[in-house]
Design an enzyme around this catalytic site. Structure first.
Site, PDB file in Angstrom:
ATOM      1  N   HIS A 105      24.892  44.210  -6.146  1.00 57.33           N
ATOM      2  CA  HIS A 105      24.050  44.916  -5.169  1.00 57.33           C
ATOM      3  C   HIS A 105      22.629  44.337  -5.243  1.00 57.33           C
ATOM      4  O   HIS A 105      22.152  43.980  -6.324  1.00 57.33           O
ATOM      5  CB  HIS A 105      24.030  46.421  -5.471  1.00 57.33           C
ATOM      6  N   GLU A 107      19.847  45.628  -5.249  1.00 55.86           N
ATOM      7  CA  GLU A 107      18.929  46.324  -6.173  1.00 55.86           C
ATOM      8  C   GLU A 107      19.169  45.870  -7.612  1.00 55.86           C
ATOM      9  O   GLU A 107      18.231  45.807  -8.413  1.00 55.86           O
ATOM     10  CB  GLU A 107      19.081  47.852  -6.006  1.00 55.86           C
ATOM     11  N   GLY A 189      18.205  50.781   3.384  1.00 50.14           N
ATOM     12  CA  GLY A 189      17.293  51.921   3.246  1.00 50.14           C
ATOM     13  C   GLY A 189      16.059  51.861   4.131  1.00 50.14           C
ATOM     14  O   GLY A 189      15.113  52.616   3.924  1.00 50.14           O
ATOM     15  N   SER A 227      21.550  50.626   6.295  1.00 48.47           N
ATOM     16  CA  SER A 227      21.126  51.640   7.268  1.00 48.47           C
ATOM     17  C   SER A 227      22.227  52.039   8.263  1.00 48.47           C
ATOM     18  O   SER A 227      21.940  52.332   9.426  1.00 48.47           O
ATOM     19  CB  SER A 227      19.874  51.171   8.012  1.00 48.47           C
TER      20      SER A 227
END
Ligand code: PEP
Length: 269
Positions: A105, A107, A189, A227
């Protein structure tokens, strides 16, 4: 082709009590819809990825349901046990009953500096322990702006090629246990999304690239993430190249998560 809608809960919800509320909501709505309409069916496989602290409890709670459970990461260092403070191994994930893990991911790549070598280790441990992998790839805003998307995904997909080079016998296993999630970092996000046409072209490229690694990967499931919500899910679901969604924020409410699942379910009719 079966659609997949996967909820990445990240470092949410805050408490076990909130986890139970979300799970109760999900299970009640899945059961209700199964009984009263044909909206959510086996055409769309649901999966949720709680944080490690909640993994065993969520996995136990979903054991007799149609919803699968995944970890958000596994240790690169060892497939089983070892002196790796803070890590959780593929074997430990498997022991909770979870059958999948998210890997790569953005992140994790950003905040934990996960390299290609590290991801190769993680993917190898997962596959060898019988854990399926949802492998996340995608370009940053800067890379998107200078039109490097395909170059970036090629580089990130080379982890799969490296795994196959190390373990040629794993091609059939990978065909069953590997899902690619294309997630442009700038869309995660942020409320910003690429056009469906852009996603479709990138997915086509990903599918062709992995098919070039091994014939058995010719029908790879490729999800879009970034999103996705109840309002835009239909447009992504309508494209034949988009096999489902990896969902962050909208997976934290049963209503929006299941609305996305319904969009993919309807589109597979
Ligand atoms: C994600 O983090 O994988 C993701 C897709 O997040 P969001 O849906 O909130 O953009």
């Amino acid at each position: 082709m079966q659609a997949w809608v996967i909820g990445n809960w990240k470092q949410n919800p805050a408490t076990s009590q909130d986890v139970n509320i979300l799970l109760d909501d999900l299970l009640a709505n899945v059961a209700k819809k199964d009984q009263t309409t044909s909206e959510v069916s086996n055409r769309c496989q649901l999966m949720v990825a709680p944080s490690f602290i909640h993994l065993a409890a969520v996995s136990a709670c979903l054991k007799d349901s149609s919803i699968l459970c995944a970890a958000q990461d596994i240790s690169a260092h060892s497939p089983s046990t070892g002196a790796y403070t803070g890590d959780c191994s593929a074997q430990q994930v498997s022991d909770t009953g979870a059958k999948w893990t998210i890997l790569g991911h953005s992140e994790r790549r950003q905040y934990h500096q996960e390299s290609q070598d590290c991801l190769l280790q993680k993917m190898t441990h997962a596959i060898n322990q019988g854990i399926g992998v949802v492998f996340c790839i995608g370009e940053t805003q800067t890379q998107y702006d200078v039109k490097e998307t395909l170059q970036v995904v090629d580089e990130q997909l080379s982890v799969i090629k490296a795994l196959l080079a190390q373990q040629p016998d794993s091609a059939n296993l990978l065909a069953e246990r590997l899902i690619v999630a294309y997630e442009p970092v700038w869309a995660i996000g942020t409320g910003k999304v690429p056009t469906v046409e852009e996603v479709s072209k990138t997915h086509q490229h990903i599918k062709q690239t992995v098919a070039g690694f091994a014939d058995s990967l010719g029908s790879m499931t490729v999800l879009y993430g970034g999103s996705v919500n109840a309002d835009n899910a239909d447009s992504f679901a309508a494209d034949a190249m988009i096999d489902g969604a990896l969902v962050g924020g909208a997976s934290l409410k049963a209503d929006s998560f299941l609305a996305i699942a319904n969009a993919f379910d309807r589109a597979s009719l």
